[in-house]
Design an enzyme around this catalytic site. Sequence first.
Site, PDB file in Angstrom:
ATOM      1  N   ASP A  22      -3.626   8.950   1.244  1.00  0.00           N
ATOM      2  CA  ASP A  22      -4.317   7.902   2.013  1.00  0.00           C
ATOM      3  C   ASP A  22      -3.825   7.820   3.459  1.00  0.00           C
ATOM      4  O   ASP A  22      -4.242   6.920   4.207  1.00  0.00           O
ATOM      5  CB  ASP A  22      -4.117   6.533   1.345  1.00  0.00           C
ATOM      6  CG  ASP A  22      -5.181   6.235   0.285  1.00  0.00           C
ATOM      7  OD1 ASP A  22      -6.286   6.799   0.367  1.00  0.00           O
ATOM      8  OD2 ASP A  22      -4.888   5.428  -0.627  1.00  0.00           O
ATOM      9  N   ARG A  72      -4.827  -7.790   0.349  1.00  0.00           N
ATOM     10  CA  ARG A  72      -3.702  -6.982   0.845  1.00  0.00           C
ATOM     11  C   ARG A  72      -2.768  -7.835   1.720  1.00  0.00           C
ATOM     12  O   ARG A  72      -1.768  -8.338   1.272  1.00  0.00           O
ATOM     13  CB  ARG A  72      -4.215  -5.773   1.625  1.00  0.00           C
ATOM     14  CG  ARG A  72      -5.181  -4.863   0.835  1.00  0.00           C
ATOM     15  CD  ARG A  72      -4.467  -4.050  -0.210  1.00  0.00           C
ATOM     16  NE  ARG A  72      -5.347  -3.180  -0.964  1.00  0.00           N
ATOM     17  CZ  ARG A  72      -5.658  -1.927  -0.651  1.00  0.00           C
ATOM     18  NH1 ARG A  72      -5.145  -1.368   0.419  1.00  0.00           N
ATOM     19  NH2 ARG A  72      -6.454  -1.216  -1.426  1.00  0.00           N
ATOM     20  N   HIS A  80     -10.387  -5.085   2.689  1.00  0.00           N
ATOM     21  CA  HIS A  80      -9.765  -5.154   4.012  1.00  0.00           C
ATOM     22  C   HIS A  80     -10.773  -5.806   4.960  1.00  0.00           C
ATOM     23  O   HIS A  80     -11.978  -5.533   4.862  1.00  0.00           O
ATOM     24  CB  HIS A  80      -9.481  -3.747   4.567  1.00  0.00           C
ATOM     25  CG  HIS A  80      -8.164  -3.152   4.187  1.00  0.00           C
ATOM     26  ND1 HIS A  80      -7.995  -1.799   3.974  1.00  0.00           N
ATOM     27  CD2 HIS A  80      -6.931  -3.707   4.014  1.00  0.00           C
ATOM     28  CE1 HIS A  80      -6.727  -1.558   3.684  1.00  0.00           C
ATOM     29  NE2 HIS A  80      -6.064  -2.694   3.701  1.00  0.00           N
ATOM     30  N   CYS A 108     -11.319   2.835   9.378  1.00  0.00           N
ATOM     31  CA  CYS A 108     -10.096   3.063   8.603  1.00  0.00           C
ATOM     32  C   CYS A 108      -9.338   4.293   9.091  1.00  0.00           C
ATOM     33  O   CYS A 108      -8.116   4.348   9.026  1.00  0.00           O
ATOM     34  CB  CYS A 108     -10.415   3.269   7.118  1.00  0.00           C
ATOM     35  SG  CYS A 108     -11.239   1.891   6.352  1.00  0.00           S
TER      36      CYS A 108
HETATM   37  N1  ARG Z   1      -7.569   4.072  -0.210  1.00  0.00           N
HETATM   38  C1  ARG Z   1      -7.125   3.263   0.863  1.00  0.00           C
HETATM   39  C2  ARG Z   1      -6.605   1.933   0.329  1.00  0.00           C
HETATM   40  O1  ARG Z   1      -7.163   1.402  -0.565  1.00  0.00           O
HETATM   41  C3  ARG Z   1      -8.235   3.021   1.838  1.00  0.00           C
HETATM   42  C4  ARG Z   1      -7.789   2.317   3.073  1.00  0.00           C
HETATM   43  C5  ARG Z   1      -8.915   1.997   3.991  1.00  0.00           C
HETATM   44  N2  ARG Z   1      -8.454   1.510   5.213  1.00  0.00           N
HETATM   45  C6  ARG Z   1      -8.978   0.475   5.901  1.00  0.00           C
HETATM   46  N3  ARG Z   1      -8.527   0.239   7.089  1.00  0.00           N
HETATM   47  N4  ARG Z   1      -9.865  -0.320   5.361  1.00  0.00           N
HETATM   48  O2  ARG Z   1      -5.613   1.417   0.799  1.00  0.00           O
END
Ligand code: ARG
Length: 274
Positions: free
Chosen positions: A74, A144, A173, A267
């Site tokens: 990632d 998150r 996010h 992202c």
């Molecule tokens: N697979 C990553 C996660 O779930 C994707 C992150 C995507 N990043 C973002 N800035 N939305 O953490």
Amino acid sequence: MRTIVRPPRVPRPRRFLLCEPRYFDVQYAINPWMHDGAPVDTALAQRQWAALVQAYRDHGHTVETVPPVAGLPDMVFAANSALVLGGRVFGARFHAPQRRPESVEYEKWFRAAGFEVHTPEAVCEGEGDLVPVGGYVLAGTGFRTTREAHREVQEFLGVPTIGLQLVDPYFYHLDTALFPLDDTNIAYYPEAFSPGSREVLRRLFPDAVLATRDDALAFGLNSVSDGCHVFVAPQAEGIVEQLARHGYVPVPVDLSEFHKAGGGIKCCTQEVRS
Ligand code: ARG
């Protein structure tokens, strides 16, 4: 006689930090997009990513890269590594243990580039949840980044930080549900937010561009704007059309392979603001 119509929007050149998807893959599931059913085509991901870099450079932006690290699939999602504002770097502390080592790699890059890095004490996923616009930092929480991190970022930057509650796991996010169009306005998908947060966004940005769920699911809000050109997922047809109607110039860049990991254009893009 032809009249020359000037675009009403003014682009500002940006400094971007990206990470090549050499080791990009879906190897674990930490959001609803990630599952075994859709294997990643790494070669295609590399071509899509190269097209994004090219599109940025073609529009006058600077692209720098951090070296990818095997075992960190990632790490391509550079936006999560920090929030950089006024040359100050507020680093990341990832929620998922699998992603925690990424911070070390990005910190190395920032230090080598001459920045000091403040490492947050609370869980915080950089520009994924922290979006500077209109003299504020809009700060997502719910999946998150924590409220405690919002307090830390406000204390560190001295910029009013506005907490926004995310409620839909597909938009885990903030940068999957909202992006700045320029220095004062945004586009967003209202239903990704709690009723109170929706009201806050309505008060702060009465002229915002509102997106549908389909556009948000097509990663249409995971876009990057330079104030004029908007690097946007072509699948998000509704938002592409709305942007054009509002005088922006949509620049379609297809990152479909990255959607399998729950990520898109923004992202993959960290903005280094001096
Ligand atoms: N697979 C990553 C996660 O779930 C994707 C992150 C995507 N990043 C973002 N800035 N939305 O953490």
